[in-house]
Structure formats: C-alpha cells, structure tokens
Design a protein around this motif. Structure first.
Motif, mmCIF file in Angstrom:
data_model
loop_
_atom_site.group_PDB
_atom_site.id
_atom_site.type_symbol
_atom_site.label_atom_id
_atom_site.label_comp_id
_atom_site.label_asym_id
_atom_site.label_seq_id
_atom_site.Cartn_x
_atom_site.Cartn_y
_atom_site.Cartn_z
ATOM 1 N N ASN A 132 0.709 1.427 -5.786
ATOM 2 C CA ASN A 132 0.101 1.703 -4.520
ATOM 3 C C ASN A 132 0.641 2.961 -4.134
ATOM 4 O O ASN A 132 0.124 3.183 -2.730
ATOM 5 C CB ASN A 132 1.101 0.736 -3.445
ATOM 6 C CG ASN A 132 2.906 0.913 -3.858
ATOM 7 O OD1 ASN A 132 3.143 2.041 -4.321
ATOM 8 N ND2 ASN A 132 3.517 0.070 -3.152
ATOM 9 N N GLY B 180 0.729 -1.262 0.035
ATOM 10 C CA GLY B 180 0.084 0.133 0.051
ATOM 11 C C GLY B 180 0.947 1.354 -0.040
ATOM 12 O O GLY B 180 2.034 1.474 -0.349
ATOM 13 N N ALA C 162 -7.562 3.518 -10.521
ATOM 14 C CA ALA C 162 -7.998 2.246 -10.864
ATOM 15 C C ALA C 162 -8.137 2.371 -12.410
ATOM 16 O O ALA C 162 -7.412 1.694 -13.097
ATOM 17 C CB ALA C 162 -8.891 1.607 -10.168
ATOM 18 N N ASP D 282 -8.619 -10.591 -3.381
ATOM 19 C CA ASP D 282 -7.893 -9.466 -3.799
ATOM 20 C C ASP D 282 -6.598 -10.156 -4.209
ATOM 21 O O ASP D 282 -5.545 -9.622 -4.195
ATOM 22 C CB ASP D 282 -7.543 -8.511 -2.618
ATOM 23 C CG ASP D 282 -8.789 -7.653 -2.525
ATOM 24 O OD1 ASP D 282 -9.736 -7.421 -3.471
ATOM 25 O OD2 ASP D 282 -9.007 -7.153 -1.444
ATOM 26 N N GLU E 7 -4.246 -7.066 -3.974
ATOM 27 C CA GLU E 7 -3.089 -6.911 -3.075
ATOM 28 C C GLU E 7 -2.001 -7.764 -3.031
ATOM 29 O O GLU E 7 -0.782 -7.477 -2.427
ATOM 30 C CB GLU E 7 -3.708 -7.238 -1.580
ATOM 31 C CG GLU E 7 -4.908 -6.046 -1.125
ATOM 32 C CD GLU E 7 -4.768 -5.767 0.223
ATOM 33 O OE1 GLU E 7 -3.695 -5.823 1.104
ATOM 34 O OE2 GLU E 7 -5.992 -5.760 0.606
ATOM 35 N N ASP F 58 -13.063 -5.726 -9.852
ATOM 36 C CA ASP F 58 -12.960 -4.416 -8.874
ATOM 37 C C ASP F 58 -11.731 -3.569 -8.868
ATOM 38 O O ASP F 58 -11.791 -2.717 -7.998
ATOM 39 C CB ASP F 58 -13.459 -4.870 -7.357
ATOM 40 C CG ASP F 58 -12.391 -5.553 -6.650
ATOM 41 O OD1 ASP F 58 -11.213 -5.641 -7.274
ATOM 42 O OD2 ASP F 58 -12.685 -5.848 -5.699
ATOM 43 N N ARG F 59 -10.756 -3.915 -9.665
ATOM 44 C CA ARG F 59 -9.566 -3.148 -9.835
ATOM 45 C C ARG F 59 -8.628 -3.024 -8.436
ATOM 46 O O ARG F 59 -7.950 -2.162 -8.294
ATOM 47 C CB ARG F 59 -9.825 -2.006 -10.474
ATOM 48 C CG ARG F 59 -10.124 -2.189 -12.007
ATOM 49 C CD ARG F 59 -10.433 -0.912 -12.669
ATOM 50 N NE ARG F 59 -10.754 -1.341 -14.098
ATOM 51 C CZ ARG F 59 -11.482 -0.384 -14.850
ATOM 52 N NH1 ARG F 59 -11.656 0.774 -14.592
ATOM 53 N NH2 ARG F 59 -11.540 -0.602 -16.120
ATOM 54 N N VAL F 60 -9.106 -4.117 -7.460
ATOM 55 C CA VAL F 60 -8.349 -4.088 -6.217
ATOM 56 C C VAL F 60 -7.348 -5.479 -6.166
ATOM 57 O O VAL F 60 -8.244 -6.309 -6.624
ATOM 58 C CB VAL F 60 -9.174 -3.970 -5.163
ATOM 59 C CG1 VAL F 60 -8.331 -3.997 -3.820
ATOM 60 C CG2 VAL F 60 -9.824 -2.729 -5.022
ATOM 61 N N ARG G 225 -2.122 2.368 -1.549
ATOM 62 C CA ARG G 225 -3.257 2.085 -2.218
ATOM 63 C C ARG G 225 -3.273 0.718 -2.749
ATOM 64 O O ARG G 225 -2.028 -0.052 -2.926
ATOM 65 C CB ARG G 225 -3.452 3.166 -3.475
ATOM 66 C CG ARG G 225 -3.341 4.735 -3.087
ATOM 67 C CD ARG G 225 -3.892 5.467 -4.152
ATOM 68 N NE ARG G 225 -5.365 5.217 -4.652
ATOM 69 C CZ ARG G 225 -5.791 5.996 -5.676
ATOM 70 N NH1 ARG G 225 -5.186 6.850 -6.072
ATOM 71 N NH2 ARG G 225 -6.987 5.538 -6.020
ATOM 72 N N LYS G 226 -4.118 -0.112 -3.223
ATOM 73 C CA LYS G 226 -3.981 -1.432 -3.683
ATOM 74 C C LYS G 226 -4.857 -1.239 -5.410
ATOM 75 O O LYS G 226 -5.720 -2.283 -5.549
ATOM 76 C CB LYS G 226 -4.936 -2.308 -2.887
ATOM 77 C CG LYS G 226 -4.506 -2.112 -1.470
ATOM 78 C CD LYS G 226 -3.035 -2.596 -1.086
ATOM 79 C CE LYS G 226 -2.504 -2.478 0.465
ATOM 80 N NZ LYS G 226 -3.419 -3.033 1.305
ATOM 81 N N VAL G 227 -4.234 -0.532 -6.007
ATOM 82 C CA VAL G 227 -4.828 -0.452 -7.282
ATOM 83 C C VAL G 227 -4.402 -1.679 -8.160
ATOM 84 O O VAL G 227 -3.093 -1.863 -7.922
ATOM 85 C CB VAL G 227 -4.513 0.668 -7.924
ATOM 86 C CG1 VAL G 227 -4.957 0.828 -9.688
ATOM 87 C CG2 VAL G 227 -5.234 2.009 -7.541
#
Lengths: 385, 385
Positions: free
Chosen positions: B229, B33, B194, B103, B65, B61-63, B35-37
């Motif tokens: 991130n 992170g 995203a 994710d 991790e 969902d464009r996430v 962000r988790k794009v």
C-alpha cells in the motif's frame, strides 16, 4: 512347481547364511535345453546394483543358461569389490555347471551397501550348495529362497497347448514402475526364437509388473528374466503365448500387491475414457502415488477429493470439472461435485476398486497399488535394524 | 502482529460456525491504502477450487483491496453453487467495505466437496462479523482463524529501511511444489509498482514455498497473496526488499515444515555440485518424495541406499557411482560405496540435514521436507472423520 513346471528346468533353494534367520537365501535356476533362449527387463533406475550391471551384459546375446539369485544383500553400491563378487558368482556357477559365465544371470535383493567379504563367501558357498541340490521339482524351494520381507512365496503356472509357463517372484516393497525390488524368473518349454522371447516379455511386463506401483519407490535391483528352452518341441501360437505370459505375469503382480509391506488394502485403479493409454497410465499412477489418498483408503475414507487433486497434477487430457469417480461401485463424484453420499461406500474389504472415468476418449489402463498404513511406516523404518 | 505489522492494514479473525470446534474460521485482511497493489501466486494443480478460479480473475489487474479467508471447507468441487458462494463472499465484503467485488481475493481451506448452503450462510455471516471486527492489531486473530490441522499459528515480520513486511500462513499437510494447502497473506507498506510486486513475489516464492515439499501432494486451494500500500511513503531498494521478502517467506515456509502433520523430523535436503539449479531441485525433490527414505528417517535410520535409489530415478546430470552423501555432517556414502559407519550418524534431533554432492557442477538447491510417520498416516486417514 513354479519355475520347474515346464520341462527341462531344474532349480534349488538353499540356506547360505546371508539371512540372519538361517532361512534359505540362495536360489539357482538352470535351463537344461535344448535351447537356451533368455530375455530380461531391468530396473530403469540409473542407480543400478552390481548384479544388474552384470546381467545386462549377459542377456545382450539373448542366451541364458542359468540364473543365480540371492536374498540377504542387494550388492548395490558396494564398489568394485561388489561387482567382482557378482562376477565370481557367475564364474562359480559356470564352472560347476560346465557352461560359460557369460550365460549366467545374477540377481540380488536385500539392503543396499551390503556386500562385504563374508557376503561374498556366503554367496559362493550358496552357489555350490544350490547347484548340488538342483532338481526338476526344486521350483518351490527356489521361490522360498528369494523371499525377503515377503510373507509368502509367489509362484504361478499357466498351461498352454502343449507347452507350459512357470514363474516365481519376490517383492514386498519398493514396488514401482520400471519394476522395483522385484525379482522374477519365468520359464517355458515352448520353442521361441530369442527375438520373440524378448518382445513377448516386454509386452507382458509393460502391462503387468510395470503397472504395479505399490509405493512409488523404484528399486536398484529389479529384474524379470524369461528362459525358454523349447523342450516341449512345440512352437506356440504367439498371440496365445502372449496372452498366457501376460496372465501369468499379472497373477504374480497381484500376488506381489497382495503381500505388499504393511498394506491393508489392494487398490485397483481403473482409468477409463482417456484420450490415450499414456494419459490413462499417468492419471492412474498420480493417484497411486498420492499419500493422502492412500492414507484415506487405510482409514476406509472414500475421500474422492484427494483423487481429483492427484489427477489435477497430471498433463492428461481431461476437464477437472467433468470427471466421474466410482469407489467400490458407488459414483461419489460427477460433473465437478459430489454425487452419491460417502456413507454408501464400503471400504472395509481388502480389495478396493477405484474407477476414474475421464470422459474424453476410449483408452483405458489399470494400475495396482496399496494403501499407506501404520505398518508400512513401521516396517520401512525398522527394515535395517 | 503478522499482516497488520505494516502501516495501513487492518485484519480480524472470527468464529462463524464452519469449524465444528467453534474456533475462529473466517479471516479478513483489508488494505487501507493509499495504494492498492496486489499480486498472487496460485496452485499449479489443474483441479482448482472455486476461490482460486475467482481470485485469479481478481488479481489480473494487480489491484487488491481485501482478502477474505475461511477454514472449515475448501469450496472445491462444489459445482456452480460453490462458485456462486465465492462470488457472493466477495460481493458481501465489497458492499460492507464500499469497494469493488473485483478487488476482493477469496481463499478457502478444508475438505474438498464441502460447500453447501449452510457453509455459504456461515461464510457470509463470518464476512460481516469479520469486517465489523477489523482492527489495526487484528493480525494475530486473522492468523488463528485460518488454521486447520495446524497446531500453532504462523506469522512473521521483517523490518526494512523505513518499511515493513508482515505475513501469515497456514498449512500442515498437502505441502508440495506449486504450493499446497497453504494459504499465505503478505502485506507491506513499502511503495511498490504492481509489476514489481508481482515479480518480487514470484522470485521469493520460487525459492521458498515452492521448495517446501512435505508430502508430495499438491493442493487444489493454495495461494500466496502480497498486498502493498505504500503507506510508509518509502520506495524500497528492490534488491533489499527482495531479500527481506524471501527471508520472510522462508521463515513462514520453515514454520509450515515444523508443523507438518505428524512429522517427527524436519529434513533439509541440500543438493550441491549440480550441473544446474533445475537438476539440483529435481534431485532434492526425488528424495523428498521417497516414502522409503522418509520412513527410514522416522526410524532414525541413516539409510543412504534409499537416497541413491531416489536420485537414480531423476534425469539430472550425475554419475550414480560418484556421489557424496552426508547425514547430519557424517559422510555415509562416497564413490559408489559406504564411507563412515552408520553408527556415527545421530538422527535423534528433529532437525535433519541431508547433503547430496553430485560432484559435477556448481549449482545448488535446498528442499524442505518431513519424515513419514505413524502419526502422518493416522492424521490423514482420520482427517474426514
């Protein structure tokens, strides 16, 4: 007997110096009538050799009296000079035979870009020698003169009810849809109308030569020519004739497959259960053109994963997770997973039978191809040298 | 440093027994992170492996991790059991990382049809060991763990104005449009939305990985994943970022080309003067997939006739008799005929540059491919053994 098996045809093959080996390289086939019906199908490659450009004009009126064929040079991308060479070839044959140049089909095979003045002089001398040597049993010598990397000459004869069909073919690479460095001449003494000859030829080639896809490479020079002279005096039953012409074409196609450059397996890809014949053809061709599948077969590896990966690139109607794949009779894949153990598949015979059942319909199609081998690479990397 | 070059990413590669050689075979890449794009592109093959089916849901969902990758088995056509293996892989990673399985992207490569209970147990153990070994300089070990027939690991890093992009790739065969057994993970600490990440990834892959066509065979397992991130705290200029991402993707694509199975030439096919970019791509790809052309290059044979024969099979706007072809700087064909003598072309270097000028417009495209060699046939006939 090849193209001289039917009545009223003469042929010859002569050595004209086009091949560095001194082997025969010019063939002539002449229709002595009474009818002079001709039909032909040509490569669909947009890069067409000079003899294709010429012959397309010749067959437009569906009258063909003679075919001149040469190996030792494709006369393709040889410029305006090359087209004039083809034109002069037809003129020379016409003059000697007392016919019109517009009724002489010309076919060439060999390297692209080869067609200089020496080539022209040799071809014209070959036409003269070939016409002087014409004979009613010259079919075999003609078949030998059109060979390039072929290891054997390819001929076939089918007898009908009072009529005969004969044929010769050459080709050992660049075999692909829309035909490919494949030259074929088929003769018959059956009495056919021009429109019938054309339709029958298209019907037969569509399910035979067009479904031979040895290496996915389409030639600039392919043509299949049918000559019909009615010398038997017999009007054939058209369905019977169509079946015989298809059988003869398939026999020649299989001989081309069996002699494909460097191949160690003749692979018959039978697609079943397709929603349409077009789907079945697309699926079969996608597998026939997959180098990884073809290399696996060379290695006697029943790698059905590569079959499914190839099918997955098509737009055919099917469910990738519900396809049956059989190799030489063993179902190796079903319902999206492995079935029988790979060890049960024996791929050592040259004849290899792959069945793909798409399980969605009733349509079928069979594509003939070959494996991808060390020798294929070798022959095609060394071809020009 | 590969995928751990940007801030906020950790990675590891471990040996989990999937490869018979005992070499590393499971890799984990984690985005710490803030962000988790995540964005990804997948093989367009309709026969998709289980990890593709899973990962398509994950990136919706464009996430993203974490990414778990394994070599030593494609987990493709392994049935419902295989899909559950992928699911369990994501669950296991999520549990250990304290994140959601939804994710976690999963990527697999290796033989199709391989994915039994032993495979599952090994992958799950590998996930555990990989997560235990995560480190901010684990990028290189992750790049090594995803190798199959690759002879070298492939990584790249590009520095931007306050941000960094890192990437790793594997793949040495089955490289074709729509990607092909190519697994790529790209990370960046740039701060991207995203929707931006998705658009930028598609734009970059469209002109790089999608134009690498080593052998025309499309894989069931390809994916390229981009993780962003924002750890640098820098919003990049999007045009600059796009250029950097494209450059990094091209560098990785060229490394894949340079390591293609058995290849002895890296062939850059540059199509110029096309009426449209689509035409240029179609022409380039038709040549890249022509086995006869590829075998000729292996033999250092400047066989331009095979180039024209390949172009002739396309629907592109061009005149077959007015095309210029250059090989390594020498114009060998112009205006439908030979130009400079073939002897002037030196094809001994590995880097081979083919230029095709269609002379009808202004559009261009470049396709990367390889030659067809004895070693290609050998490696792909023996792959499963």
């Amino acid at each position: 007997m090849s193209v001289t098996a039917p009545q009223g045809f003469e042929a010859a093959g002569v050595a004209a110096g086009l091949k560095s080996t001194g082997k025969p390289d010019v063939a002539v086939v002449v229709n002595r009538g009474p009818r002079k019906v001709g039909a032909a199908v040509f490569t669909s490659n947009r890069a067409k050799a000079n003899p294709i450009l010429w012959s397309q004009q010749v067959v437009a009126d569906r009258v063909v009296e003679a075919v001149v064929l040469n190996s030792g040079g494709a006369n393709c991308f040889t410029g305006e000079f090359g087209f004039q060479t083809t034109h002069q070839t037809a003129e020379k044959a016409a003059e000697l035979l007392g016919i019109s140049a517009g009724d002489v089909v010309v076919c060439s095979t060999g390297l692209i870009g080869v067609g200089d003045e020496t080539f022209r002089a040799n071809v014209l001398a070959g036409v003269e020698a070939g016409i002087a040597a014409l004979s009613a049993d010259g079919g075999q010598s003609a078949a030998e003169a059109i060979m390039t990397t072929d290891s054997v000459s390819k001929t076939a004869v089918v007898q009908g009810d009072g009529w005969t069909i004969g044929g010769m073919a050459k080709g050992a690479g660049m075999l692909a849809p829309g035909l490919a460095t494949m030259l074929v001449v088929i003769t018959t003494d059956a009495d056919l109308e021009a429109s019938e000859a054309d339709a029958l030829l298209r019907r037969a080639t569509g399910v035979t030569f067009d479904r031979l896809d040895s290496d996915g490479c389409m030639s600039t020079n392919d043509q299949v020519t049918l000559l019909a002279n009615g010398a038997s005096g017999v009007r054939p039953d058209l369905d019977e004739f169509a079946a015989a012409l298809t059988a003869l074409s398939q026999e020649l196609a299989q001989k081309l497959q069996g002699d494909a450059e460097g191949a160690s397996h003749d692979i018959t890809i039978e697609v079943r259960g397709a929603a349409s014949e077009d789907d079945a053809v697309e699926v079969g061709r996608s597998v026939a053109r997959n180098n990884l599948f073809k290399a696996a077969i060379f290695g006697n590896d029943p790698n059905w994963g590569r079959v499914l990966a190839a099918i997955g690139t098509t737009r055919a109607d099917f469910d990738p997770y519900n396809v049956d794949v059989f190799m030489n009779g063993v179902r190796v894949c079903t319902a999206g997973g492995p079935d029988r153990p790979r060890e049960e598949v024996d791929l050592t015979p040259r004849a290899t039978h792959l069945v793909i059942d798409l399980l969605v319909g009733e349509a079928t199609a069979t594509i003939l191809t070959n494996d991808l081998t060390h020798d294929y690479v070798h022959e095609n990397s060394a071809y020009a040298s």
